[in-house]
Design an enzyme around this catalytic site. Structure first.
Site, mmCIF file in Angstrom:
data_model
loop_
_atom_site.group_PDB
_atom_site.id
_atom_site.type_symbol
_atom_site.label_atom_id
_atom_site.label_comp_id
_atom_site.label_asym_id
_atom_site.label_seq_id
_atom_site.Cartn_x
_atom_site.Cartn_y
_atom_site.Cartn_z
ATOM 1 N N HIS A 183 65.738 26.091 49.579
ATOM 2 C CA HIS A 183 64.843 25.615 48.480
ATOM 3 C C HIS A 183 63.833 24.566 49.102
ATOM 4 C CE1 HIS A 183 66.366 26.892 44.595
ATOM 5 N NE2 HIS A 183 67.378 26.430 44.815
ATOM 6 N N GLU A 201 70.652 25.065 49.233
ATOM 7 C CA GLU A 201 69.587 23.899 49.135
ATOM 8 C C GLU A 201 68.737 23.710 50.192
ATOM 9 O OE1 GLU A 201 70.171 23.511 46.032
ATOM 10 O OE2 GLU A 201 72.154 24.045 45.909
ATOM 11 N N GLU A 204 65.114 30.836 42.579
ATOM 12 C CA GLU A 204 66.471 31.102 42.723
ATOM 13 C C GLU A 204 66.603 32.322 43.509
ATOM 14 O OE1 GLU A 204 68.422 28.680 42.924
ATOM 15 O OE2 GLU A 204 67.542 27.400 41.731
ATOM 16 N N TYR A 264 69.339 34.582 40.154
ATOM 17 C CA TYR A 264 69.625 34.315 41.717
ATOM 18 C C TYR A 264 69.885 35.844 42.508
ATOM 19 C CZ TYR A 264 70.938 29.504 40.696
ATOM 20 O OH TYR A 264 70.682 28.282 40.602
HETATM 21 N N1 BES Z 1 68.404 24.434 41.678
HETATM 22 C C1 BES Z 1 69.895 24.881 41.587
HETATM 23 C C2 BES Z 1 70.672 23.934 40.398
HETATM 24 C C3 BES Z 1 69.909 23.973 39.083
HETATM 25 C C4 BES Z 1 69.414 25.033 38.465
HETATM 26 C C5 BES Z 1 70.096 23.076 38.122
HETATM 27 C C6 BES Z 1 68.873 25.101 37.245
HETATM 28 C C7 BES Z 1 69.577 22.762 37.085
HETATM 29 C C8 BES Z 1 69.033 23.955 36.217
HETATM 30 C C9 BES Z 1 70.528 24.814 42.809
HETATM 31 O O1 BES Z 1 69.950 25.027 43.784
HETATM 32 C C10 BES Z 1 71.703 25.909 42.645
HETATM 33 O O2 BES Z 1 71.390 26.895 42.467
HETATM 34 N N2 BES Z 1 73.038 25.435 42.858
HETATM 35 C C11 BES Z 1 74.053 26.291 42.865
HETATM 36 C C12 BES Z 1 74.610 26.398 43.911
HETATM 37 C C13 BES Z 1 74.203 27.756 44.875
HETATM 38 C C14 BES Z 1 75.019 27.778 46.316
HETATM 39 C C15 BES Z 1 74.236 29.010 44.125
HETATM 40 C C16 BES Z 1 75.201 25.679 41.851
HETATM 41 O O3 BES Z 1 74.860 24.565 41.389
HETATM 42 O O4 BES Z 1 76.114 26.217 41.804
HETATM 43 ZN ZN ZN Z 2 69.397 27.023 43.704
#
Ligand code: BES
Ligand code: ZN
Length: 631
Positions: A332, A329, A351, A417
């Site tokens: 980002h 985070e 991502e 990702y």
């Molecule tokens: N921005 C994302 C969460 C997100 C993406 C919310 C698309 C809604 C739509 C956040 O940065 C994220 O990727 N979170 C991951 C954790 C990360 C360590 C891979 C999660 O929530 O699992």
């Molecule tokens: Zn993310």
């Protein structure tokens, strides 16, 4: 009359755009760079026509009514429009929009257009004769998809209600009437009135003292400002019984009072992670970096709201073993918040870059061995994702994906990702780390506070880094499957864990395995390597030796429950049920219900029974996903 004026304006806009940016009032600092989307290529997930009239600032004056589960008040939008524009088009979904006025209070014509699946409705507002702002009087509805109103029972302290918002991808329009496209950056300010005993926080600078400011009897108000333009999905609000603990002088953590100390201990390395990030890709540009730990129904692991990451409490393992989530985070703050995907089809720019950068922060802060473990676990998930999406040739394994007629959530897979991160690793390997890092640093500087398309990035990196070197960009960005060259470095620690898993599968008793001092990530690799064929007797041996069902680490529990469901290992089911009811993180919850539903006979009834109890506690993002599975 109004329509023909709009058509004329559009035609002018298109003509102007062919040569240059149409001339807007209050031009962005660098129009040549900022104009990423022409009117023709407008964001398919927004009704807005930003090259005709675009929102530049949002000022909220909202009251949180916890009895009615509504926010109500005004949104005052500042706009820029081409000469002759007659209206501005906003995105709304499930909002009660009562009326709109100009700054002096004169009513403006407003009309709601037809609803489209996923998108909500266009809200058209006639532009005022005077001035460049419009005031919208509105209220959210109790079922606003972005907002979750929690009862005291759903919090840790059990005394006070809680509210939080989740804007990404296209949910901001369910609580703020604005142009909800990531390419339309807006500054914002807010005054939020709340019950006296709570505290409000936003993804912005706090102008009021921690105690708030006087308001109506029994209430107080907080004021905020975000002076840098952000995509609207990053406007975020939370209200609850919140305590704060600093971690160094520019980081800290907000959480319910009973959790704030543990959270501060878990994230103690934040200052080091921030310095590491800055040493890589340039200054942190948002002032403070705080983490808000939410109640367990928060549907994501983390959400990169600027200045204030929202995080799941399931990341607090007690041993810092899951802090790569915070590195993610934090990353980002550059990839996503500074340089932002222009449309949701470019989501991998957010991502993929962030997953890559996350790992670089982990490497700089905790060393290459730790980073290699994390990168390998991620890359392994990619293979599974590709299989789930239909194999190497499946269209949705492309980085730039076609989301026409679809929910942007469909693009929320490991492709963005992990294939995205692998693409960046492949480029790094091709030119060498020093040149790659220098390029990325300049990329964030040159495109700071701007949207970016896949095409824009490819053109930039080809010109500035690969001018004299061949590289198959098209294969990575536009074709399905995963080209070679982006593999992470090997991890001895994970290989050892996999070896122990194979030994166990071959009949070695659990107590004889060499697991001393294992990192969480080794346990994850161990559990993921166990073959589907291990017996129930072996599972009993594992569980009694390693106490998996009793672990407090959410990732280990998740990996264990996948094994337990596949083998119908019933002694783990009470813990599984508790896990599914006590937290609502979609990444954990959805696959476990899916696994139960895939079990013949016994699985679906168990899934339905647990979901019946758990569903009222989930955020719409999670229940929406599980509704599609459990029926
Ligand atoms: N921005 C994302 C969460 C997100 C993406 C919310 C698309 C809604 C739509 C956040 O940065 C994220 O990727 N979170 C991951 C954790 C990360 C360590 C891979 C999660 O929530 O699992
Ligand atoms: Zn993310």
């Amino acid at each position: 009359m109004r329509l023909s004026a709009l058509v004329l304006v559009l035609a002018l806009g298109l003509a102007a755009c062919a040569a240059r940016t149409p001339s807007l009032k209050s031009q962005p600092a660098n129009p040549a760079r900022a104009a990423v989307l022409s009117p023709l290529e407008r964001d398919i997930h927004s009704f807005a026509l930003p090259n005709v009239a675009r929102v530049t600032h949002v000022d909220l004056d909202l009251t949180a009514d916890f009895t009615e589960s509504r926010l109500h008040g005004t949104a005052t939008l500042t706009f820029a429009a081409v000469a002759g524009a007659s209206e501005i088009i906003l995105d709304v979904k499930g909002l009660d929009t009562f009326r709109a006025t100009d700054a002096a209070g004169h009513n403006l014509d407003i009309s709601l257009g037809e609803a489209e699946k996923n998108l909500g409705q266009p809200l058209r507002i006639a532009l005022p004769a005077q001035g460049d702002s419009i005031v919208i009087h509105y209220a959210t509805r109790p079922d606003s998809l972005a907002l979750q109103w929690l009862s005291p029972a759903q919090t840790l302290g059990k005394q006070h209600p809680f509210l939080f918002s989740q804007g990404q991808a296209i949910l901001t329009r369910t609580w703020i009437p604005t142009q909800d496209s990531p390419g339309i950056r807006q500054t914002y300010s807010a005054r939020i009135t709340i019950p006296q005993e709570l505290r409000a926080v936003m993804s912005a600078e706090q102008l009021s003292s921690p105690e708030g400011e006087p308001a109506a009897p029994g209430q107080k108000a907080y004021r905020f400002v975000m002076p840098r333009p952000v995509p609207p999905y990053l406007i975020a609000l939370a209200i609850g019984d919140l305590a704060f603990m600093p971690i160094g002088d520019r980081a800290g953590v907000y959480a319910e009072p009973g959790l704030v100390q543990a959270a501060a201990a878990e994230f103690a390395d934040l200052p080091r992670m921030m310095s590491a990030a800055e040493a890589l890709y340039g200054p942190y540009r948002w002032g403070r970096y705080d983490v808000l730990v939410l109640p367990p129904s928060f549907p994501f692991g983390g959400m990169e709201n600027p200045r204030l990451t929202f995080a799941t409490p399931t990341v607090i393992a007690g041993d810092k073993s899951l802090v790569s989530l915070v590195a993610h985070e934090l990353a980002h703050s550059w990839s996503g918040n500074l340089v932002t995907n222009a449309t949701w089809s470019d989501f991998w720019l957010n991502e993929g870059f962030t997953t890559y950068f996350e790992n670089r922060i982990m490497e700089a802060t905790f060393g290459p061995a730790q980073a290699a473990m994390l990168a390998n676990l991620g890359y392994q998930d990619l293979a599974q994702t590709i299989a789930d999406l239909g194999g190497e040739g499946a269209p949705d394994t492309r980085l730039k994906i076609d989301l026409a007629g679809r929910d942007p959530d469909d693009g929320l897979t490991d492709i963005a990702y992990e294939k995205g991160a692998a693409f960046l690793r492949a480029m790094e390997k091709s030119v060498g780390r020093a040149r790659w890092d220098a390029y990325l640093r300049s990329y964030f500087d040159r495109f700071a506070f701007q949207p970016m398309t896949t095409e824009g990035f490819l053109a930039d990196v080809q010109t500035n880094l690969f001018a004299n070197q061949a590289f198959d960009f098209a294969a990575w960005a536009y074709q399905p499957g995963v080209p070679a060259g982006g593999e992470p470095p090997p991890s001895d620690a994970l290989d050892k864990a996999a070896q122990e898993a194979r030994a166990f599968a071959a009949g070695h008793p659990a107590a004889k395995l060499h697991t001393e001092g294992w990192a969480t990530q080794q346990w994850l690799r161990f559990l993921d390597t166990l073959p589907k064929t291990i017996s129930k007797k072996q599972l009993v041996d594992l569980d009694t030796t390693f106490q998996f069902s009793q672990r407090g680490n959410s990732e280990i529990l998740f990996a264990w429950f996948k094994v337990a469901i596949a083998q119908r290992y019933e002694p783990a089911f009470p813990a599984l049920e508790h896990f599914l009811i006590s937290q609502g993180r979609r990444k954990f919850v959805r696959p476990l219900y899916a696994a139960l539903m895939a079990q013949d006979g016994w699985g679906p009834p168990l899934a339905r029974r647990i979901y019946g109890t758990a569903r009222p506690g989930y955020h719409s993002v999670t229940s929406g996903a599980v509704d599609a599975l459990v029926r």
